[in-house]
Design an enzyme around this catalytic site. Structure first.
Site, PDB file in Angstrom:
ATOM      1  N   GLU A 194       0.837  -1.209   0.000  1.00 52.15           N
ATOM      2  CA  GLU A 194       0.000   0.000   0.000  1.00 52.15           C
ATOM      3  C   GLU A 194       0.874   1.261   0.000  1.00 52.15           C
ATOM      4  O   GLU A 194       0.737   2.144   0.847  1.00 52.15           O
ATOM      5  CB  GLU A 194      -0.993  -0.019   1.182  1.00 52.15           C
ATOM      6  N   GLU A 317      -4.922  -8.712  -0.599  1.00 48.36           N
ATOM      7  CA  GLU A 317      -5.749  -8.420   0.588  1.00 48.36           C
ATOM      8  C   GLU A 317      -7.195  -8.324   0.136  1.00 48.36           C
ATOM      9  O   GLU A 317      -7.529  -7.476  -0.703  1.00 48.36           O
ATOM     10  CB  GLU A 317      -5.320  -7.128   1.277  1.00 48.36           C
TER      11      GLU A 317
END
Ligand code: AHR
Length: 512
Positions: A194, A317
């Site tokens: 991220e 994810e």
């Protein structure tokens, strides 16, 4: 006056409660789709709350039965669902993790503060050797995520050397001094997590250059070939994928995607894990089905830049994210897991199968005690969640060849909205057995699916079903088997015609 009102209410209730509905499915067993790589059933375990500490790692001196500090009950549970690949150490934690703090004698390892997740002290007792031991114990391939956000290129380079080099080199010798002679095999290596958010708040152009620099120094040592995974988009950030495909291209083997299912779609008030109204059953389905569009649009961008489909999409994810269980540390992301999560898991797997030619791996967030967990623990106790059971039932699809299915399904309508009630997928395994998985997301109506199977002569059909009376049915330490698979008797076979009656809110897996 009261009588007609009552009749009206009864009438409208009866109209809102459908009886059995009908769907149809054509299963082309005479055709072949892509192989459903077992890594589509991958997992993710972060240093977050009680995922690692307490959930996996209890230490060798714990009264909880363990193997070199890793819980035996967790090893057995994860082996049973054939976890193919495990992502670690984060998540956001990865970009503040310094791997050298997690090697050597445990009592000498420095502590740090886990700033992302509850501000708790991380003692680094679970580090590289413990993670690789866990992977070996459960039979999973490691997927290690390196630190781009707060780590150096040298640090990442040395971690790969420590893990995979057999040379007489400083890092390989350090590994030997710490008790591991032979290098490990590590294929999957993530270059940051991220990076658009907790991993450094970068813009895609900047990250693309950072990726190129860091990845250059993650070397392939003799006998080990890395599969390098670049940080990908946050849900519908299509520009991120565009820029990465354009500026990194085949310097990466995989590009990730993160998408979480929030019942309300609203981060400050996501919705409860249990005790939710039907409106949130419905909105959860709606939110999870967004995955369909996300996959289609990210893949369309990848196809444009990489028509040969060399770069894999790695959904590393995904899963449900609810308001934390009341009374727990909100930074620990603990939540119950109900029949609704089981339906969400099945729907997502059906979507992943459909794109198995581009998706190389997915990782549910997260394995133990965090978000859409497989297993919940409380001291020595352990309970398997409804999601766990879907992962177990769907192991029949691991490495099987997808078979095309054409499904016509009624909708499940709620308020102004509607979603398809049934989702389905099929595959043929190495032994020639055909498996069909179906999910009925309708919370009230049973649905009879008339299936035509071409190209496969089945002598019999057997199956298992996961269902329960309540939308939020879940397993607790006191009642651990409220939701568990049972033998399914709702399928009949006549020639090439298969008729399946799916109970309301159920997941069914059939073997033909
Ligand atoms: O899975 C929990 C967190 O969600 C991860 O650490 C992060 O990558 C994502 O935002």
């Amino acid at each position: 006056m009261k009588f007609p009102v009552l009749i009206l209410i009864l009438l409208s209730t009866a109209l809102a409660m459908p009886a059995t509905e009908s769907a149809s499915l054509v299963l082309r067993a005479d055709q072949s789709g892509p192989v459903i790589h077992r890594n589509l059933y991958g997992h993710f375990a972060e240093h977050l709350g009680r995922c690692i500490y307490g959930g996996i790692w209890v230490g060798p001196d714990s009264p909880i039965p363990n193997t070199r500090g890793i819980r035996n009950d967790v090893i057995a549970a994860l082996r049973a669902i054939k976890v193919p690949v495990l992502r670690w150490p984060g998540g956001c934690f990865a970009d503040e993790y310094h791997w050298k703090d997690g090697i050597g004698p445990r009592e000498k390892r420095p502590s740090m503060i886990n700033t992302h997740w509850g501000g708790v002290v991380e003692n680094n007792h679970f580090g590289t050797h413990e993670f690789m031991d866990l992977c070996e114990l459960i039979g999973a391939e490691p997927y290690i995520c390196g630190n781009v956000g707060s780590g150096t290129v040298q640090e990442m380079m040395e971690w790969v050397e420590y893990l995979t080099s057999d040379a007489q080199s400083p890092m390989a010798n350090l590994r030997r001094a710490n008790g591991r002679d032979l290098p490990w095999k590590v294929k999957y290596f993530g270059v940051g997590n991220e990076s658009w958010g907790c991993g450094g708040n970068m813009r895609p152009e900047y990250y693309a250059d950072e990726y190129r620099r860091y990845a250059t120094f993650t070397k392939n040592y003799p006998g080990n070939q890395l599969y390098r995974i670049a940080c990908g988009a946050n849900s519908d950030d299509y520009n991120w994928t565009e820029v990465l495909m354009q500026q990194v291209g085949q310097r990466m083997n995989g590009l990730s995607l993160h998408y979480y299912t929030l019942p309300t779609g609203d981060w400050p008030k996501k919705g409860a894990a249990t005790g939710f109204p039907e409106a949130e059953w419905f909105s959860t389905l709606k939110q999870t089905l967004r995955m369909e569009e996300l996959l289609a649009r990210h893949i369309a961008i990848m196809d444009r830049h990489d028509p040969a489909k060399k770069v894999g999409l790695i959904v590393d994810e995904w899963g449900t994210w609810y308001d934390p269980t009341p009374g727990t540390n909100p930074g620990f992301l603990e939540q119950q897991n109900s029949l609704r999560d089981a339906i969400v898991a099945a729907i997502n797997f059906h979507l992943f199968h459909r794109h198995a030619d581009r998706i190389h791996m997915t990782n549910i967030a997260q394995t133990i005690n965090v978000l859409q967990a497989m297993v919940l623990t409380d001291g020595p106790r352990l309970v398997l969640t409804p999601s766990y059971h879907v992962f177990e039932m769907f192991t029949v699809h691991h490495d099987a060849t997808a078979l095309p299915v054409t499904l016509t399904t009624p909708d499940y309508a709620f308020g102004e909205g509607k979603v398809p009630a049934v989702s389905a997928s099929a595959s043929r395994d190495a032994a020639g057995k055909v498996h069909v998985s179906l999910a009925n997301a309708h919370p009230h109506a049973a649905i009879t699916v008339a299936c035509t199977v071409t190209g496969h002569r089945a002598a019999k059909v057997t199956g298992r079903v996961l269902t329960a009376a309540a939308m939020d049915a879940h397993n607790t330490f006191a009642a651990p088997e409220t939701v568990k698979p049972a033998t399914f008797t709702g399928a009949t076979l006549t020639g090439d015609q298969l008729t399946v009656t799916l109970p309301a809110k159920s997941v069914v897996v059939l073997e033909l």
